[in-house]
Design a protein around this motif. Structure first.
Motif, PDB file in Angstrom:
ATOM      1  N   VAL A  56       0.853  -1.195   0.000  1.00 31.63           N
ATOM      2  CA  VAL A  56       0.000   0.000   0.000  1.00 31.63           C
ATOM      3  C   VAL A  56       0.886   1.240   0.000  1.00 31.63           C
ATOM      4  O   VAL A  56       1.980   1.243   0.568  1.00 31.63           O
ATOM      5  N   PRO A  57       0.421   2.325  -0.619  1.00 29.00           N
ATOM      6  CA  PRO A  57       1.285   3.512  -0.750  1.00 29.00           C
ATOM      7  C   PRO A  57       1.456   4.311   0.535  1.00 29.00           C
ATOM      8  O   PRO A  57       2.420   5.080   0.649  1.00 29.00           O
ATOM      9  N   HIS A  76      -3.966  10.023  -4.161  1.00 26.86           N
ATOM     10  CA  HIS A  76      -4.781   9.187  -3.267  1.00 26.86           C
ATOM     11  C   HIS A  76      -5.906   8.583  -4.102  1.00 26.86           C
ATOM     12  O   HIS A  76      -6.923   9.234  -4.349  1.00 26.86           O
ATOM     13  N   TRP A  77      -5.722   7.351  -4.537  1.00 23.67           N
ATOM     14  CA  TRP A  77      -6.641   6.735  -5.492  1.00 23.67           C
ATOM     15  C   TRP A  77      -8.091   6.713  -5.018  1.00 23.67           C
ATOM     16  O   TRP A  77      -9.004   6.899  -5.802  1.00 23.67           O
ATOM     17  N   GLY A  84      -7.495  12.599   7.169  1.00 27.70           N
ATOM     18  CA  GLY A  84      -6.427  12.563   6.185  1.00 27.70           C
ATOM     19  C   GLY A  84      -5.799  11.209   5.920  1.00 27.70           C
ATOM     20  O   GLY A  84      -4.772  11.127   5.232  1.00 27.70           O
ATOM     21  N   ARG A  85      -6.367  10.145   6.433  1.00 23.30           N
ATOM     22  CA  ARG A  85      -5.808   8.812   6.176  1.00 23.30           C
ATOM     23  C   ARG A  85      -6.183   8.335   4.784  1.00 23.30           C
ATOM     24  O   ARG A  85      -7.311   8.568   4.312  1.00 23.30           O
ATOM     25  N   ASP A  86      -5.266   7.674   4.125  1.00 26.79           N
ATOM     26  CA  ASP A  86      -5.472   7.214   2.750  1.00 26.79           C
ATOM     27  C   ASP A  86      -6.499   6.080   2.727  1.00 26.79           C
ATOM     28  O   ASP A  86      -6.289   5.018   3.327  1.00 26.79           O
ATOM     29  N   VAL A  87      -7.603   6.295   2.018  1.00 30.92           N
ATOM     30  CA  VAL A  87      -8.696   5.324   2.009  1.00 30.92           C
ATOM     31  C   VAL A  87      -8.283   4.036   1.298  1.00 30.92           C
ATOM     32  O   VAL A  87      -8.619   2.936   1.746  1.00 30.92           O
ATOM     33  N   VAL A  91      -8.552   0.359   2.953  1.00 28.33           N
ATOM     34  CA  VAL A  91      -9.413  -0.687   2.399  1.00 28.33           C
ATOM     35  C   VAL A  91      -8.618  -1.980   2.199  1.00 28.33           C
ATOM     36  O   VAL A  91      -9.084  -3.077   2.541  1.00 28.33           O
ATOM     37  N   ILE A  92      -7.419  -1.858   1.653  1.00 28.14           N
ATOM     38  CA  ILE A  92      -6.596  -3.049   1.401  1.00 28.14           C
ATOM     39  C   ILE A  92      -6.219  -3.746   2.696  1.00 28.14           C
ATOM     40  O   ILE A  92      -6.415  -4.957   2.866  1.00 28.14           O
TER      41      ILE A  92
END
Length: 294
Positions: A56-57, A76-77, A84-87, A91-92
């Motif tokens: 994950v990025p 941020h796909w 601000g957490r990357d969704v 999810v992954i």
């Protein structure tokens, strides 16, 4: 006399093409597009649960207030949530907890339900009547209500969720196993075991159990889908998996209030993840059911 002839001069039986019942089921599953599609979806999420954190990025637990509620973009796909957490990263990695709790709960339900079903189906009579009425009383109460009452009494933890969901689904599996055992109990091999004075435990678990494996496997795969939904529901209500886990149900619970402001991405992708996993399990269950009924 040739190697392919029997002593009587007749061709020897060709055993190469013969398959046992379980082998037939296995090859039927390999030919089932429904099963393979479901299995592929489930394996994808299992891979995410096992290895997701390595590709994950972003750190799924790291907040970035400056970029809070950023819409989906090349950076941020799936966008970011309200802190601000990357969704996408959440999810992954969020598949890990639900794919730990739900299968363990299903395993517990299968073991307990199988034991109860064998016991009630084999002994019948007053034993069957009493236990069956108790199980029916439990089945009359919605699983979520039972889970909420138990979790409030015992405290919130993964272990509690596993035990509560497992024991809630056990009566359903027990009913299925009981029906299969009632049919098997009347067959000759059970009577032969009783004539040999085999113990009830031996007759149930050595003689009967191997012959009721097909309905148990079908019921287990079906219950897994329900367990996933139950875990997600409890997390959404705040009684399941707890923060700071990126669990899907918990993430939806934390962000669903943002939908009214147009920040749909904070909820949509977690909801799609739950839906795809449940669909995958249900497709696999349909494939297993079809293989055993061909």
């Amino acid at each position: 006399m040739s190697a392919t002839d029997s002593p009587a001069g007749m061709p020897a039986p060709d055993n190469a093409g013969r398959r046992g019942p379980m082998a037939e089921v296995f090859f039927s599953l390999l030919r089932s597009g429904t099963f393979l599609t479901g299995l592929g979806i489930v394996l994808f999420w299992i891979a995410c649960a096992l290895f997701g954190e390595h590709f994950v990025p972003y750190d799924p637990l790291a907040d970035d207030i400056i970029n809070a509620l950023a819409p989906p973009s090349a950076e941020h796909w799936f966008g970011t949530d309200q802190i601000g957490r990357d969704v996408f990263s959440r999810v992954i990695v969020g598949s890990r907890d639900i794919l730990t709790v739900a299968p363990l709960a299903t395993l517990l339900a299968t073991v307990a339900g199988t034991a109860l079903g064998l016991f009630t189906g084999y002994f019948r009579g007053i034993v069957d009547d009493i236990i069956s009425r108790i199980l029916e009383a439990f089945m009359a109460i919605p699983v979520v209500i039972v889970a909420l009452l138990a979790i409030v009494a015992l405290g919130t933890s993964k272990t509690t969720v596993i035990v509560v969901i497992g024991l809630s689904f056990a009566p359903i599996i027990a009913r299925t196993v009981r029906s299969a055992v009632l049919a098997e109990r009347e067959l000759d091999y059970v009577a032969a075991a009783q004539l040999r004075h085999e113990s009830a435990f031996h007759t149930m678990f050595v003689e009967i159990l191997p012959n009721v494996i097909p309905p148990i496997l079908v019921e287990t795969t079906v219950r897994l889908g329900y367990a996933i939904f139950a875990v997600a529901t409890l997390s959404f209500m705040g009684f399941g998996i707890q923060p700071p886990s990126p669990d899907w149900g918990l993430s939806i619970s934390s962000n669903y209030g943002m939908i009214g402001g147009g920040f749909w991405w904070t909820v949509l992708f977690d909801a799609l993840a739950i839906a795809t996993l449940v669909i995958g399990v249900n497709l696999a269950a349909d494939g297993v059911h079809g293989a055993f009924n061909d």
